[in-house]
Design an enzyme around this catalytic site. Structure first.
Site, PDB file in Angstrom:
ATOM      1  N   GLY A   1      69.080  42.290  58.319  1.00 15.23           N
ATOM      2  CA  GLY A   1      69.536  41.280  59.267  1.00 15.23           C
ATOM      3  C   GLY A   1      71.041  41.338  59.452  1.00 15.23           C
TER       4      GLY A   1
ATOM      5  N   LEU B   1      75.249  42.635  54.068  1.00 17.89           N
ATOM      6  CA  LEU B   1      76.081  43.751  54.522  1.00 17.89           C
ATOM      7  C   LEU B   1      77.567  43.407  54.441  1.00 17.89           C
ATOM      8  CD1 LEU B   1      73.981  44.950  57.600  1.00 17.89           C
ATOM      9  CD2 LEU B   1      74.217  46.110  55.382  1.00 17.89           C
TER      10      LEU B   1
ATOM     11  N   GLU C   1      70.413  34.494  57.485  1.00 17.56           N
ATOM     12  CA  GLU C   1      71.137  34.792  58.731  1.00 17.56           C
ATOM     13  C   GLU C   1      71.612  33.518  59.439  1.00 17.56           C
ATOM     14  OE1 GLU C   1      72.145  37.704  59.117  1.00 17.56           O
ATOM     15  OE2 GLU C   1      70.780  38.607  57.660  1.00 17.56           O
TER      16      GLU C   1
HETATM   17 ZN    ZN Z   1      74.459  38.339  55.222  1.00 14.38          ZN
END
Ligand code: ZN
Length: 168
Positions: free
Chosen positions: A46, A90, A132
């Site tokens: 995501g 990320l 998210e």
């Molecule tokens: Zn994240």
């Protein structure tokens, strides 16, 4: 389409509340296309717009069937249950932490043309929706953990998970 740079923890834009999308125009479509390409390249599950430095309520997610979902103005309508498992981001590369999330989540969102939809997520998908959507309010999963997991802790979790799976 273009790959955008993913900003990492410490960047101001990751702690800001993102604005609603009101114009479903080419600019939004370009952003969604770029985010999908960026997520694919990063091999993540995501990606939220603030992670590419854009303070808008936009998310892309890879679902259970490997399709890319585009979520514009997503919101959690309902949640229930509980699950605890490792989570990564990320924007916090190479690190993992144990996070407890609801096991079921129902969301509403708009597509790139502004049409409203609902979606249900269980297990990993529920975790992903929560992770998210939280980004859009300026929060990172690290706020829910007391330490980053060591390699050993991560391995132990997946071994246990596997053992539980074999028992079934
Ligand atoms: Zn994240």
């Amino acid at each position: 389409m273009a790959i955008r740079k993913i900003v990492t923890q410490g960047d101001d834009r990751l702690s800001k509340k993102c604005r609603q999308v009101t114009d479903f125009n080419k600019r939004l479509h370009d952003l969604l296309d770029d985010m999908k390409e960026t997520l694919e390249e990063a091999q993540g599950v995501g990606l939220a717009a603030p992670q590419v430095g854009i303070l808008r309520r936009v998310v892309v997610i890879v679902d259970d069937e490997d399709n890319m979902l585009e979520l514009v103005n997503p919101e959690i309508l309902e949640q229930s249950g509980e699950q605890t498992g490792p989570e990564g981001c990320l924007s916090v590369p190479g690190k993992w932490g144990m996070v407890t999330r609801p096991d079921f989540v129902r969301i509403q969102y708009q597509d790139r043309y502004g049409e409203w939809f609902e979606a249900d997520g269980e297990g990993l998908m529920a975790r992903c929706f929560c992770h998210e959507i939280e980004h859009l309010d300026g929060h990172l999963y690290v706020e829910h953990i007391d330490h980053f997991m060591t390699e050993e802790e991560l391995e132990a979790f997946y071994e246990e998970e596997e053992a539980r799976g074999e028992e079934r």
